[in-house]
Design an enzyme around this catalytic site. Structure first.
Site, PDB file in Angstrom:
ATOM      1  N   LYS A 139       0.843  -1.206   0.000  1.00 46.23           N
ATOM      2  CA  LYS A 139       0.000   0.000   0.000  1.00 46.23           C
ATOM      3  C   LYS A 139       0.875   1.251   0.000  1.00 46.23           C
ATOM      4  CE  LYS A 139      -3.767  -2.058   2.789  1.00 46.23           C
ATOM      5  NZ  LYS A 139      -4.690  -2.643   1.855  1.00 46.23           N
ATOM      6  N   GLU A 223      -2.330   7.271   7.889  1.00 49.46           N
ATOM      7  CA  GLU A 223      -3.089   8.248   7.096  1.00 49.46           C
ATOM      8  C   GLU A 223      -4.267   8.811   7.879  1.00 49.46           C
ATOM      9  OE1 GLU A 223      -4.031   5.881   3.593  1.00 49.46           O
ATOM     10  OE2 GLU A 223      -6.001   5.374   4.395  1.00 49.46           O
ATOM     11  N   HIS A 258     -14.218  -3.760   8.619  1.00 50.04           N
ATOM     12  CA  HIS A 258     -13.527  -3.345   7.392  1.00 50.04           C
ATOM     13  C   HIS A 258     -13.682  -4.340   6.253  1.00 50.04           C
ATOM     14  CE1 HIS A 258     -11.841  -0.137   9.715  1.00 50.04           C
ATOM     15  NE2 HIS A 258     -11.220  -0.976  10.523  1.00 50.04           N
ATOM     16  N   ARG A 315      -6.681  -8.095  -9.239  1.00 46.03           N
ATOM     17  CA  ARG A 315      -7.372  -9.373  -9.474  1.00 46.03           C
ATOM     18  C   ARG A 315      -8.836  -9.094  -9.746  1.00 46.03           C
ATOM     19  NH1 ARG A 315     -10.277  -9.298  -4.657  1.00 46.03           N
ATOM     20  NH2 ARG A 315      -9.123  -8.512  -2.874  1.00 46.03           N
TER      21      ARG A 315
END
Ligand code: ADP
Ligand code: ADP
Ligand code: MG
Length: 686
Positions: A139, A223, A258, A315
């Site tokens: 990420k 973040e 999540h 994917r």
């Protein structure tokens, strides 16, 4: 080349698509299991491509193995020793002569070593290049790349410095709340929200531990945590000639831990301008890594519509089906053709959205126990019928087992209609028809979810489930009287059918234990447990029906058992259709658009237990013998009613406690017995 609209027959068929002439594979190995393996095999079959399935010992008889043309065993049940074992899958590809490998999602689908091993073995990996997988696998690296491609990023730090004090300083600069994310993370793991500077270090340490354990890499990024954001992702597609298009967006905001629960397309409230801007950003992200094949660019979107790049999944996505439903395209076909070297068949301006599609993930899980997976055999599984509006993607059939080895997804239920409102109605109806017995499922939870105010009004954000807590986990619902009475009708009429075997005189009124009497009525109290609730119903028999008293209301109930566990009940003249299953001691009733599990409290069982010690059967209470149902010496099986006792206007059958025979009855029909007197001499068979 004509394409058939696999996904949604509502779209016009035989649309001309300009595929290149690269040809296609003859044989593809599907390196996955379950729902996605079946899904891929379906498209291959339609395209005339042979398929090779792989399976672990736990899956030897599973649906994907049966659907494929060939199947290769790759190891024991644990994924690490089978579906995650690169060498075994490569061996299977080699030995079967497959030209290409489709990884599906999960397992090795985003594993660069696997993609590389396929190429080395001379097989086409159906997915992007090794470099693109690597670039998007972290990420942090992906964010750095996107920064250069001018794709908007969530404010934060995604560099290499992992010093604790430095990371906290960065968090302080960003402003709380912040999110710490494992760079290598996925599947909702390795994510921590931090609300204040003082909590940062502990959260960081815990996140790093989880990341190291789950991904073997403890690097993190920090973040800004967006409040009440939406998760909106864009489906992209690239070919080997540098063409990239997007197939619009999906809203996957409805999440637990999540992880997505409901997905829909298009995203409610999306304007043309924003769609265009997000689509452009997603295509830029794909171009930045020379993307080939199907990919998804995930964005986190603030309440004002500002969107930020979150990650790219290299994917096919679990929720690709909703995109297929609104575009009429088969994304697996696109993957197969692009991997074979074809050009993308449509330009961006040729793509269009029609209607609305919603997907619900049907999981074997206990929604009351924090979504804990539920394992067991699916003794009954009946999905809603498929149609132009309802699609069920699954790898599981009735009789299959949900094991703890793999993801507990039972199926994906996908609906389509012209508008969101209509699609939602389809979903509500389809969920009501979905029947699962044997494991806990999230179906009732999903039914409440799709009808809760926030979802109906499309007030979507990632905290929806939390916000709607009260509606979603409301107090255990009380079954309707219809369901209760249907359950009782089933029990009573089932007894009527079973009992005649116990008597031998076909003219005897006792042949039917339905309480028919020459004079007067007989009452019987029936008890059903449902969770913490206990229901008492008094049933009075008449020749053709029962009068049942429940909560002081009287209902006339009659019933009929048909084949396949269906019970037809007439309640005050209204016909109710109930499907009934027994599992362990519970009775599962599907009626009145809901499923209820009851445990009948069988007073007979209790009474016999209490009185069967010592070879004789004792009278549970004072009463009168009204029928002897078997002959002395006749072999009977456990549970066979032996005699009927009438006491306090209620009748009680005394049943055989074991397989065996009656040596002698101590009383004749009509005689009074006192409490505790021995009724029968019974001998158990050896
Ligand atoms: P994963 O690889 O586990 O899918 P993502 O980065 O895609 O991780 O994030 C998973 C989910 O976490 C998102 O769908 C969203 O609900 C939440 N999330 C991620 N980033 C943020 C953020 N900056 N602010 C608020 N929520 C976020
Ligand atoms: P998404 O954001 O699309 O849910 P995830 O990274 O969470 O993507 O995983 C995709 C899906 O792959 C999961 O929902 C799950 O069904 C499947 N999956 C992931 N990991 C595994 C695994 N180890 N075994 C089986 N299926 C898996
Ligand atoms: Mg994600």
């Amino acid at each position: 080349m004509k394409t058939q609209n696999f996904s949604n027959p509502n779209f016009p068929r035989s649309e001309d698509l300009n595929w290149g002439a690269a040809g296609r594979f003859d044989k593809v190995l599907v390196a996955n299991r379950g729902e996605i393996a079946c899904r891929i095999i379906k498209t291959c079959r339609r395209m005339g491509i042979q398929t090779v399935a792989v399976y672990s010992d736990a899956d030897a008889n599973s649906r994907h193995v049966r659907l494929a043309d060939e199947a290769v065993r790759i190891g024991p049940a644990p994924a690490r020793e089978s579906y995650l074992l690169i060498s075994r899958i490569i061996d299977a590809a080699r030995s079967s002569g497959a030209q290409a490998v489709h990884p599906g999602y999960g397992f090795l689908s985003e594993n660069e070593a696997f993609a590389w091993a396929c190429i080395e073995a001379g097989k086409v990996f159906i997915g992007p290049s090794v470099a693109a997988i690597r670039a998007m696998g972290s990420k942090s690296d992906a964010k750095a790349l996107m920064e250069n491609a001018a794709v908007p990023l969530t404010p934060g730090y995604h560099g290499a410095n992992q010093d604790v004090a430095f990371l906290r300083e960065q968090a302080d600069l960003i402003g709380y709340p912040v999110l710490i994310k494992a760079s290598a993370g996925g599947g909702g793991k390795g994510i921590r929200r931090v609300d204040a500077s003082g909590e940062f270090e502990a959260a960081l340490m815990s996140c790093k531990r989880e990341a190291a354990a789950s991904f073997g890499d403890d690097r993190v990024l920090v973040e800004k945590y967006l409040l009440q954001p939406r998760h909106i992702e864009v489906q992209v597609f690239g070919d080997s000639y540098g063409n990239v298009v997007h197939l619009f967006e999906r809203d996957c905001s409805v999440q637990r831990r999540h992880q997505k629960v409901l997905e829909e397309a298009p995203a409610p409230g999306m304007t043309d301008e924003r769609r265009e801007a997000m689509g452009r950003a997603a295509c830029a992200a794909a171009r930045a890594v020379g993307y080939v094949g199907a990919g998804t660019v995930e964005f986190i979107v603030g309440p004002d519509g500002t969107f930020y790049f979150m990650e790219m999944n290299t994917r096919l996505q679990v929720e690709h089906a909703v995109t297929e439903m609104i575009t009429g395209l088969d994304l697996v076909e696109w993957q197969l053709r692009v991997a074979a070297g074809d050009v993308l068949p449509l330009r961006q301006e040729q793509l269009a959205i029609r209607g609305h599609s919603i997907e619900a993930r049907i999981y074997a899980e206990d929604t009351d126990k924090n979504f804990l997976p539920s394992v067991g055999r699916l003794i009954h599984l009946m999905p809603p019928p498929e149609s132009a509006h309802v699609r069920v993607d699954t790898g599981i059939e009735q009789g299959d087992e949900i094991t703890s080895y793999y993801d507990p997804m039972i199926a994906k239920l996908i609906v389509w209609d012209e508008s969101r409102e209509q699609a939602l109605q389809r979903m509500v109806a389809a969920l009501a028809q979905y029947q699962v017995v044997g494991v806990a499922s999230n179906i009732d939870f999903l039914s409440r979810l799709v009808t809760c105010t926030s979802f109906v009004k499309a007030e979507l954000d990632t905290s929806l489930i939390e916000r709607e807590r009260d509606a979603l986990w409301r107090e255990q619902s009380v079954p309707t009287s219809t369901v209760l009475l249907a359950a009782l009708a089933h029990l009573l009429y089932e007894r009527r059918e079973i009992l005649p075997a116990a008597g031998d005189d076909i003219h005897s009124p006792w042949r039917h234990l339905d309480g028919w009497r020459l004079n007067g009525v007989l009452k019987r109290r029936l008890t059903l447990l449902h969770g913490d609730f206990e229901f008492f119903v008094d049933a009075e028999y008449s020749r053709t029906s029962y009068c049942m008293t429940l909560n002081e209301h009287r209902y006339m109930v009659s019933g009929e058992l048909t084949s396949d566990g269906v019970t037809l009940a007439w309640i005050d003249g209204e016909r109710v259709r109930a499907t009934v299953f027994k599992h362990n001691k519970a009775l599962y009733i599907f009626a009145d658009n809901c499923c209820c599990a009851f445990t009948p409290v069988d007073p007979l069982e209790y009474l016999v237990k209490a009185s069967s010690d010592g070879g004789g059967l004792l009278a549970p209470m004072p009463g009168r013998v009204v029928a002897l149902l078997v002959k002395p010496g006749e072999m009977v099986t456990k549970g066979t009613p032996l005699l009927v006792l009438e006491a306090m206007k209620m009748e009680h059958a005394v049943i055989a406690p074991e397989d065996g025979f009656v040596i002698a009855f101590r009383f004749a029909t009509g005689e009074q017995v006192s409490d505790g007197s021995q009724l029968v001499d019974f001998e158990r068979s050896l």
